[in-house]
Design a protein around this motif. Structure first.
Motif, PDB file in Angstrom:
ATOM      1  N   THR A 164    -103.100  66.019 -54.642  1.00  0.00           N
ATOM      2  CA  THR A 164    -102.471  67.074 -54.855  1.00  0.00           C
ATOM      3  C   THR A 164    -100.822  66.661 -55.510  1.00  0.00           C
ATOM      4  N   ARG A 165    -100.648  65.531 -55.378  1.00  0.00           N
ATOM      5  CA  ARG A 165     -99.390  65.103 -55.727  1.00  0.00           C
ATOM      6  C   ARG A 165     -98.176  65.918 -55.112  1.00  0.00           C
ATOM      7  N   GLN A 166     -98.464  66.330 -54.034  1.00  0.00           N
ATOM      8  CA  GLN A 166     -97.454  66.839 -53.004  1.00  0.00           C
ATOM      9  C   GLN A 166     -96.775  65.964 -52.176  1.00  0.00           C
ATOM     10  N   LEU A 167     -95.610  66.058 -52.119  1.00  0.00           N
ATOM     11  CA  LEU A 167     -94.702  65.083 -51.323  1.00  0.00           C
ATOM     12  C   LEU A 167     -95.132  65.082 -49.826  1.00  0.00           C
ATOM     13  N   ALA A 168     -95.672  63.861 -49.183  1.00  0.00           N
ATOM     14  CA  ALA A 168     -95.944  63.947 -47.693  1.00  0.00           C
ATOM     15  C   ALA A 168     -94.911  63.440 -46.762  1.00  0.00           C
ATOM     16  N   GLY A 169     -94.362  62.502 -47.324  1.00  0.00           N
ATOM     17  CA  GLY A 169     -93.339  61.643 -46.478  1.00  0.00           C
ATOM     18  C   GLY A 169     -92.303  60.734 -47.136  1.00  0.00           C
ATOM     19  N   LEU A 170     -91.609  60.158 -46.581  1.00  0.00           N
ATOM     20  CA  LEU A 170     -90.489  58.986 -47.065  1.00  0.00           C
ATOM     21  C   LEU A 170     -90.535  57.922 -46.236  1.00  0.00           C
ATOM     22  N   GLU A 171     -90.371  56.792 -47.130  1.00  0.00           N
ATOM     23  CA  GLU A 171     -90.099  55.648 -46.161  1.00  0.00           C
ATOM     24  C   GLU A 171     -88.686  55.179 -46.353  1.00  0.00           C
ATOM     25  N   VAL A 172     -87.981  54.914 -45.265  1.00  0.00           N
ATOM     26  CA  VAL A 172     -86.720  54.598 -45.087  1.00  0.00           C
ATOM     27  C   VAL A 172     -86.477  53.084 -45.509  1.00  0.00           C
ATOM     28  N   LEU A 173     -85.592  52.880 -46.403  1.00  0.00           N
ATOM     29  CA  LEU A 173     -85.299  51.594 -46.868  1.00  0.00           C
ATOM     30  C   LEU A 173     -83.914  51.241 -46.919  1.00  0.00           C
ATOM     31  N   LEU A 174     -83.384  50.154 -46.046  1.00  0.00           N
ATOM     32  CA  LEU A 174     -82.137  49.917 -45.919  1.00  0.00           C
ATOM     33  C   LEU A 174     -81.140  49.247 -46.913  1.00  0.00           C
ATOM     34  N   ARG A 175     -79.989  49.924 -47.397  1.00  0.00           N
ATOM     35  CA  ARG A 175     -79.232  49.086 -48.125  1.00  0.00           C
ATOM     36  C   ARG A 175     -77.928  48.853 -47.552  1.00  0.00           C
ATOM     37  N   TRP A 176     -77.189  47.743 -47.679  1.00  0.00           N
ATOM     38  CA  TRP A 176     -75.839  47.214 -47.533  1.00  0.00           C
ATOM     39  C   TRP A 176     -74.804  47.269 -48.498  1.00  0.00           C
ATOM     40  N   HIS A 177     -73.869  47.985 -48.191  1.00  0.00           N
ATOM     41  CA  HIS A 177     -72.697  48.334 -49.106  1.00  0.00           C
ATOM     42  C   HIS A 177     -71.604  47.135 -48.687  1.00  0.00           C
ATOM     43  N   HIS A 178     -71.938  45.943 -49.317  1.00  0.00           N
ATOM     44  CA  HIS A 178     -71.151  44.760 -48.980  1.00  0.00           C
ATOM     45  C   HIS A 178     -69.803  44.895 -49.299  1.00  0.00           C
ATOM     46  N   PRO A 179     -68.756  44.640 -48.647  1.00  0.00           N
ATOM     47  CA  PRO A 179     -67.534  44.750 -49.522  1.00  0.00           C
ATOM     48  C   PRO A 179     -67.165  43.854 -50.604  1.00  0.00           C
ATOM     49  N   GLN A 180     -67.732  42.567 -50.706  1.00  0.00           N
ATOM     50  CA  GLN A 180     -67.506  41.874 -51.641  1.00  0.00           C
ATOM     51  C   GLN A 180     -68.786  41.406 -52.613  1.00  0.00           C
ATOM     52  N   ARG A 181     -69.952  41.709 -52.138  1.00  0.00           N
ATOM     53  CA  ARG A 181     -70.929  41.374 -52.861  1.00  0.00           C
ATOM     54  C   ARG A 181     -71.942  42.395 -53.572  1.00  0.00           C
ATOM     55  N   GLY A 182     -71.371  43.749 -53.213  1.00  0.00           N
ATOM     56  CA  GLY A 182     -71.847  45.034 -53.495  1.00  0.00           C
ATOM     57  C   GLY A 182     -72.957  45.469 -52.823  1.00  0.00           C
ATOM     58  N   LEU A 183     -73.976  46.188 -53.253  1.00  0.00           N
ATOM     59  CA  LEU A 183     -75.148  46.757 -52.885  1.00  0.00           C
ATOM     60  C   LEU A 183     -76.400  45.774 -52.601  1.00  0.00           C
ATOM     61  N   LEU A 184     -76.480  45.428 -51.572  1.00  0.00           N
ATOM     62  CA  LEU A 184     -77.449  44.229 -51.123  1.00  0.00           C
ATOM     63  C   LEU A 184     -78.714  45.052 -50.909  1.00  0.00           C
ATOM     64  N   GLN A 185     -80.043  44.639 -51.232  1.00  0.00           N
ATOM     65  CA  GLN A 185     -81.333  44.913 -51.055  1.00  0.00           C
ATOM     66  C   GLN A 185     -81.487  44.111 -49.851  1.00  0.00           C
ATOM     67  N   PRO A 186     -82.938  45.044 -48.901  1.00  0.00           N
ATOM     68  CA  PRO A 186     -83.146  44.515 -47.625  1.00  0.00           C
ATOM     69  C   PRO A 186     -83.593  42.759 -47.875  1.00  0.00           C
ATOM     70  N   CYS A 187     -83.930  42.495 -48.614  1.00  0.00           N
ATOM     71  CA  CYS A 187     -84.481  40.951 -48.939  1.00  0.00           C
ATOM     72  C   CYS A 187     -83.226  40.039 -48.686  1.00  0.00           C
ATOM     73  N   ASP A 188     -82.069  40.650 -49.076  1.00  0.00           N
ATOM     74  CA  ASP A 188     -80.831  39.833 -49.077  1.00  0.00           C
ATOM     75  C   ASP A 188     -80.157  39.612 -47.719  1.00  0.00           C
ATOM     76  N   PHE A 189     -80.672  40.447 -46.731  1.00  0.00           N
ATOM     77  CA  PHE A 189     -80.097  40.337 -45.090  1.00  0.00           C
ATOM     78  C   PHE A 189     -81.231  40.533 -44.111  1.00  0.00           C
ATOM     79  N   ILE A 190     -82.210  41.471 -44.235  1.00  0.00           N
ATOM     80  CA  ILE A 190     -83.139  41.668 -43.218  1.00  0.00           C
ATOM     81  C   ILE A 190     -83.598  40.239 -42.658  1.00  0.00           C
ATOM     82  N   PRO A 191     -84.062  39.407 -43.505  1.00  0.00           N
ATOM     83  CA  PRO A 191     -84.566  38.023 -42.944  1.00  0.00           C
ATOM     84  C   PRO A 191     -83.437  37.537 -41.977  1.00  0.00           C
ATOM     85  N   LEU A 192     -82.490  37.277 -42.412  1.00  0.00           N
ATOM     86  CA  LEU A 192     -81.115  36.777 -41.773  1.00  0.00           C
ATOM     87  C   LEU A 192     -81.122  37.576 -40.516  1.00  0.00           C
ATOM     88  N   ALA A 193     -81.080  39.085 -40.275  1.00  0.00           N
ATOM     89  CA  ALA A 193     -81.060  39.735 -39.061  1.00  0.00           C
ATOM     90  C   ALA A 193     -82.114  39.501 -38.138  1.00  0.00           C
TER      91      ALA A 193
END
Length: 412
Positions: A164-193
């Motif tokens: 039906t193309r109805q919106l069913a849900g949303l996946e939560v994806l994290l972003r990090w507003h790094h003070p020096q490096r800008g907006l970081l994707q999950p692959c840039d910090f989740i493995p480290l975490a």
């Protein structure tokens, strides 16, 4: 004194530790010099000097013995502090043979170089390793502070009912507003975490944010009920989360205290996490389901799938990995695999979600196969809360590509 970069500033003459002390930290020297000394018959004897690029204090930290030497800053120094937790977490996850070799090596080092067993200069051949270690450990410190300073932001990607193309849900994806490096994707910090153990704090942060933001998402969906189903959100969890005995009760407590029904929240776990310690994971996930949380197996088909695990693991949703969906139109074998997974999901009463849907033709074929839900750039890229609320209110069923209406989403 700690600076904004997370480095410890030690003025010249600062005593960093004393021989015989219990160890809780080691240090990477970023700038300056450190003298390592012993005191015998009331006289100070300098036995070694360490400079930028060296590490010291690590042996007592690793083998849990007392400090065998004292350390004092010979110049004004900038030091990156390495905590016991940062070391012990990595050692615990290392290969058992490697841990054995490390233990024997340290024992021999203490026995043969007793006067300076607590210090080790980084050989020039290891310079690249020092740089990498410094970056990782520095980012680790900054990530802890990012949680405290609210620098992490939730982004949401639509999950759509294909028929039906109805919106069913949303996946939560994290972003990090790094003070020096800008907006970081999950692959840039989740493995480290995950490697450092801070991932559990990150997950708690995400759940707290979800609990606060979900009511507004639900309200936006109710304002557009014809095109939007009662929404759910999917939150990714790690192996470290599932190894916490109280994870289920803590997660449910966070949600319920904010008035969020746990039945609207799904926990996503990758196959590899489940297979690594199936017994412990099953126990934790069973507790989660007992409290109303649903379980989604992410990246299905890329790990160690087997019918036995499908029969024993608590799950409600299978998410077909994007690699299979990407070759759907050109690879007959891949298409048959997706068909088999969809059929298997139907037999086991599991909802199947196809990830990485980027073309209308893919969505049509998946619909024809009986796949219930789809997720991918065709339906929208990850967006922050305000953009997501706007998207929900204007969502139109049977109109798959809303990305063109939101040019800012292409930059997400």
């Amino acid at each position: 004194m700690y600076g904004s970069s997370g480095l410890l500033f030690a003025p010249s003459g600062s005593v960093l530790f004393i021989e015989g002390d219990c160890a809780s930290t080691a240090y990477l020297i970023v700038r300056g010099r450190v003298e390592l000394f012993i005191v015998r018959a009331g006289r100070k004897q300098v036995v070694a000097e360490r400079q930028a690029g060296d590490i010291f204090g690590e042996v007592a930290l690793v083998d849990d013995g007392p400090r065998a030497i004292s350390a004092i800053s010979a110049d004004d120094c900038e030091l990156l502090v390495v905590s016991r937790e940062q070391i012990s977490t990595r050692i615990a996850e290392a290969d058992p043979v490697l841990r054995l070799c490390l233990g024997i090596l340290l024992e021999r080092l203490r026995g043969t170089v007793s006067s300076a067993s607590d210090a080790f200069a980084v050989p020039s051949a290891w310079a690249d390793h020092f740089v990498a270690a410094r970056e990782i450990l520095s980012l680790d410190v900054q990530l802890h502070r990012a949680i405290e300073r609210n620098e992490l932001e939730l982004f949401f990607q639509p999950i759509v009912r294909l028929a039906t193309r109805q919106l069913a849900g949303l996946e939560v994806l994290l972003r990090w507003h790094h003070p020096q490096r800008g907006l970081l994707q999950p692959c840039d910090f989740i493995p480290l975490a995950e490697a450092s153990g801070v991932i559990t704090a990150v997950t708690t942060y995400c759940l707290q944010k979800v609990a606060r933001q979900f009511p507004s998402l639900m309200a936006a969906g109710l304002s557009n009920a014809g095109a939007v189903e009662p929404l759910f959100v999917s939150v990714n969890v790690s192996a470290a989360d599932l190894h916490q005995d109280r994870f289920a009760s803590q997660a449910v407590s966070i949600l319920c205290n904010a008035g969020v029904d746990p039945r609207h929240v799904k926990l996503e776990v990758t196959e590899s996490v489940l297979i690594k310690d199936a017994e412990h994971c099953v126990r934790t996930l069973d507790h989660c389901r007992d409290h109303g949380l649903q379980i989604a197996i992410d990246d299905f088909g890329t790990g160690y799938s087997s019918l036995n695990y499908l029969n024993t693991l608590p799950m409600d949703i299978l998410k077909i990995d994007r690699t299979f969906v990407g070759s759907l139109m050109s690879d007959t074998a891949g298409r048959k695999i997706i068909g088999a997974v969809v059929s298997l999901g139907a037999e086991l009463d599991l909802t199947v979600v196809a990830e990485g849907v980027e073309e209308e033709a893919q969505a049509d074929m998946l619909t024809a196969m009986g796949c219930e839900l789809g997720q991918g750039f065709l339906f929208g890229r990850p967006r922050n809360l305000l953009e997501t609320l706007r998207l929900i209110r204007r969502w139109r069923a049977n109109v798959p590509d809303l990305v063109e209406e939101w040019p800012e989403a292409r930059r997400a």
